[in-house]
Scaffold this motif. Structure first.
Motif, PDB file in Angstrom:
ATOM      1  N   GLU A  49       8.650   4.201  -0.230  1.00  0.00           N
ATOM      2  CA  GLU A  49       9.314   2.913  -0.286  1.00  0.00           C
ATOM      3  C   GLU A  49      10.112   2.414   0.980  1.00  0.00           C
ATOM      4  O   GLU A  49      11.208   1.829   0.785  1.00  0.00           O
ATOM      5  CB  GLU A  49      10.399   3.329  -1.565  1.00  0.00           C
ATOM      6  CG  GLU A  49      10.082   3.753  -2.754  1.00  0.00           C
ATOM      7  CD  GLU A  49      10.919   3.961  -3.747  1.00  0.00           C
ATOM      8  OE1 GLU A  49      12.041   3.620  -3.527  1.00  0.00           O
ATOM      9  OE2 GLU A  49      10.576   4.200  -5.045  1.00  0.00           O
ATOM     10  N   ASP A  50       9.268   2.647   2.013  1.00  0.00           N
ATOM     11  CA  ASP A  50       9.836   2.174   3.257  1.00  0.00           C
ATOM     12  C   ASP A  50       9.731   0.771   3.280  1.00  0.00           C
ATOM     13  O   ASP A  50       8.523   0.418   3.383  1.00  0.00           O
ATOM     14  CB  ASP A  50       9.040   2.677   4.363  1.00  0.00           C
ATOM     15  CG  ASP A  50       9.582   2.422   5.917  1.00  0.00           C
ATOM     16  OD1 ASP A  50      10.528   1.928   5.816  1.00  0.00           O
ATOM     17  OD2 ASP A  50       8.810   2.657   6.759  1.00  0.00           O
ATOM     18  N   THR A  51      10.781  -0.131   3.446  1.00  0.00           N
ATOM     19  CA  THR A  51      10.806  -1.319   3.375  1.00  0.00           C
ATOM     20  C   THR A  51      10.715  -2.071   4.705  1.00  0.00           C
ATOM     21  O   THR A  51      10.546  -3.382   4.788  1.00  0.00           O
ATOM     22  CB  THR A  51      12.187  -2.113   2.887  1.00  0.00           C
ATOM     23  OG1 THR A  51      13.205  -1.649   3.585  1.00  0.00           O
ATOM     24  CG2 THR A  51      12.236  -1.794   1.131  1.00  0.00           C
ATOM     25  N   THR A  52      10.576  -1.151   5.610  1.00  0.00           N
ATOM     26  CA  THR A  52      10.664  -1.657   7.222  1.00  0.00           C
ATOM     27  C   THR A  52       9.608  -2.886   7.448  1.00  0.00           C
ATOM     28  O   THR A  52       9.893  -3.826   8.061  1.00  0.00           O
ATOM     29  CB  THR A  52      10.399  -0.587   8.136  1.00  0.00           C
ATOM     30  OG1 THR A  52      11.538   0.341   7.875  1.00  0.00           O
ATOM     31  CG2 THR A  52      10.773  -1.053   9.390  1.00  0.00           C
ATOM     32  N   PRO A  53       8.120  -2.434   6.942  1.00  0.00           N
ATOM     33  CA  PRO A  53       7.181  -3.487   7.141  1.00  0.00           C
ATOM     34  C   PRO A  53       7.312  -4.762   6.724  1.00  0.00           C
ATOM     35  O   PRO A  53       7.222  -5.704   7.176  1.00  0.00           O
ATOM     36  CB  PRO A  53       5.947  -2.908   6.969  1.00  0.00           C
ATOM     37  CG  PRO A  53       6.276  -1.738   6.193  1.00  0.00           C
ATOM     38  CD  PRO A  53       7.907  -1.103   6.430  1.00  0.00           C
ATOM     39  N   ALA A  65       0.908  -1.189   0.094  1.00  0.00           N
ATOM     40  CA  ALA A  65       0.020   0.095  -0.038  1.00  0.00           C
ATOM     41  C   ALA A  65       0.997   1.035   0.070  1.00  0.00           C
ATOM     42  O   ALA A  65       0.491   2.367  -0.739  1.00  0.00           O
ATOM     43  CB  ALA A  65      -0.778  -0.024   1.090  1.00  0.00           C
ATOM     44  N   GLY A  66       1.815   1.321   0.683  1.00  0.00           N
ATOM     45  CA  GLY A  66       2.885   2.423   0.635  1.00  0.00           C
ATOM     46  C   GLY A  66       3.495   2.722  -0.755  1.00  0.00           C
ATOM     47  O   GLY A  66       3.545   3.612  -1.070  1.00  0.00           O
ATOM     48  N   LEU A  67       3.790   1.318  -1.309  1.00  0.00           N
ATOM     49  CA  LEU A  67       4.512   1.539  -2.665  1.00  0.00           C
ATOM     50  C   LEU A  67       3.473   2.398  -3.501  1.00  0.00           C
ATOM     51  O   LEU A  67       3.951   3.244  -4.340  1.00  0.00           O
ATOM     52  CB  LEU A  67       4.648   0.188  -3.118  1.00  0.00           C
ATOM     53  CG  LEU A  67       6.189  -0.625  -3.117  1.00  0.00           C
ATOM     54  CD1 LEU A  67       6.212  -1.725  -3.919  1.00  0.00           C
ATOM     55  CD2 LEU A  67       7.361   0.613  -3.436  1.00  0.00           C
ATOM     56  N   ALA A  68       2.235   1.991  -3.461  1.00  0.00           N
ATOM     57  CA  ALA A  68       1.222   2.522  -4.340  1.00  0.00           C
ATOM     58  C   ALA A  68       0.998   3.978  -4.143  1.00  0.00           C
ATOM     59  O   ALA A  68       0.548   4.558  -5.075  1.00  0.00           O
ATOM     60  CB  ALA A  68       0.204   1.792  -3.873  1.00  0.00           C
ATOM     61  N   GLU A  69       1.443   4.450  -2.976  1.00  0.00           N
ATOM     62  CA  GLU A  69       1.501   5.789  -2.677  1.00  0.00           C
ATOM     63  C   GLU A  69       2.669   6.353  -2.672  1.00  0.00           C
ATOM     64  O   GLU A  69       3.052   7.826  -2.259  1.00  0.00           O
ATOM     65  CB  GLU A  69       0.967   6.042  -1.235  1.00  0.00           C
ATOM     66  CG  GLU A  69      -0.344   5.758  -0.923  1.00  0.00           C
ATOM     67  CD  GLU A  69      -0.839   5.578   0.230  1.00  0.00           C
ATOM     68  OE1 GLU A  69      -0.057   5.716   1.323  1.00  0.00           O
ATOM     69  OE2 GLU A  69      -2.288   5.063   0.596  1.00  0.00           O
ATOM     70  N   GLY A  70       3.692   5.742  -3.277  1.00  0.00           N
ATOM     71  CA  GLY A  70       4.979   6.570  -3.700  1.00  0.00           C
ATOM     72  C   GLY A  70       5.856   6.281  -2.663  1.00  0.00           C
ATOM     73  O   GLY A  70       7.063   6.826  -2.495  1.00  0.00           O
TER      74      GLY A  70
END
Ligand SMILES: [Fe+2]
Ligand SMILES: [Fe+2]
Length: 158
Positions: free
Chosen positions: A34-38, A27-32
């Motif tokens: 790129e936090d890979t923590t989760p 969902a984060g990727l879709a919003e731009g």
């Protein structure tokens, strides 16, 4: 005893937390973002989840006669493990790439296929077959156990 609820409910909670971690990342990727923590936390949790099932849960169930279902679960663990390895390798190259999205979708799909069998077929048996000692040990591991350094899912080595 560290027990709080049944083993099956604790294991199902892990399934949900792992799914949510991957979904939060996607969902984060879709919003731009790129936090890979989760995603990294989910992958780490999933590797530990597979370890604890293969080391502490499946052996007593196999002894109780659940050979065929455990065989299927182990084969799927191998496929899931390899999907995580591919994802780890892609993350190392940069998360914006399409392969990362595709691999996340593949991993979620494999987990859905796996968990939808494991939860109704395997986990109820865990609650009835494991001895109180084995149950307590697994509950303790769920609370604070760590996967041994370098442990690799047996079916992922081929
Ligand atoms: Fe599993
Ligand atoms: Fe599981």
């Amino acid at each position: 005893m560290v027990e709080s609820g049944t083993l099956s409910s604790a294991l199902e909670r892990e399934h949900r937390e792992i799914d949510e971690g991957i979904e939060t990342f996607v969902a984060g990727l879709a919003e731009g973002r790129e936090d890979t923590t989760p995603l990294k936390r989910a992958i780490e949790g999933l590797r530990r989840h597979i370890y604890l099932e293969e080391e502490f849960l499946f052996p007593p169930l196999r002894e109780a006669g659940m050979m065929a279902p455990i065989f299927v679960m182990l084969r799927e663990h191998g496929e899931i493990w390899q999907a995580m390895d591919r994802l780890d390798a892609e993350i190392g190259k940069g998360v914006a790439a399409d392969p990362v999205r595709g691999l996340c979708a593949e991993l979620l799909d494999r987990l859905e296929q796996h968990n939808s069998k494991e939860e109704p077929i395997i986990y109820p048996q865990a609650d009835s077959v494991l001895t109180p000692e084995a149950t307590d040990h697994l509950q303790r591991f769920l609370a604070s156990g760590r996967i041994p350094e370098g442990w690799v899912c047996g079916r992922a080595k081929a």
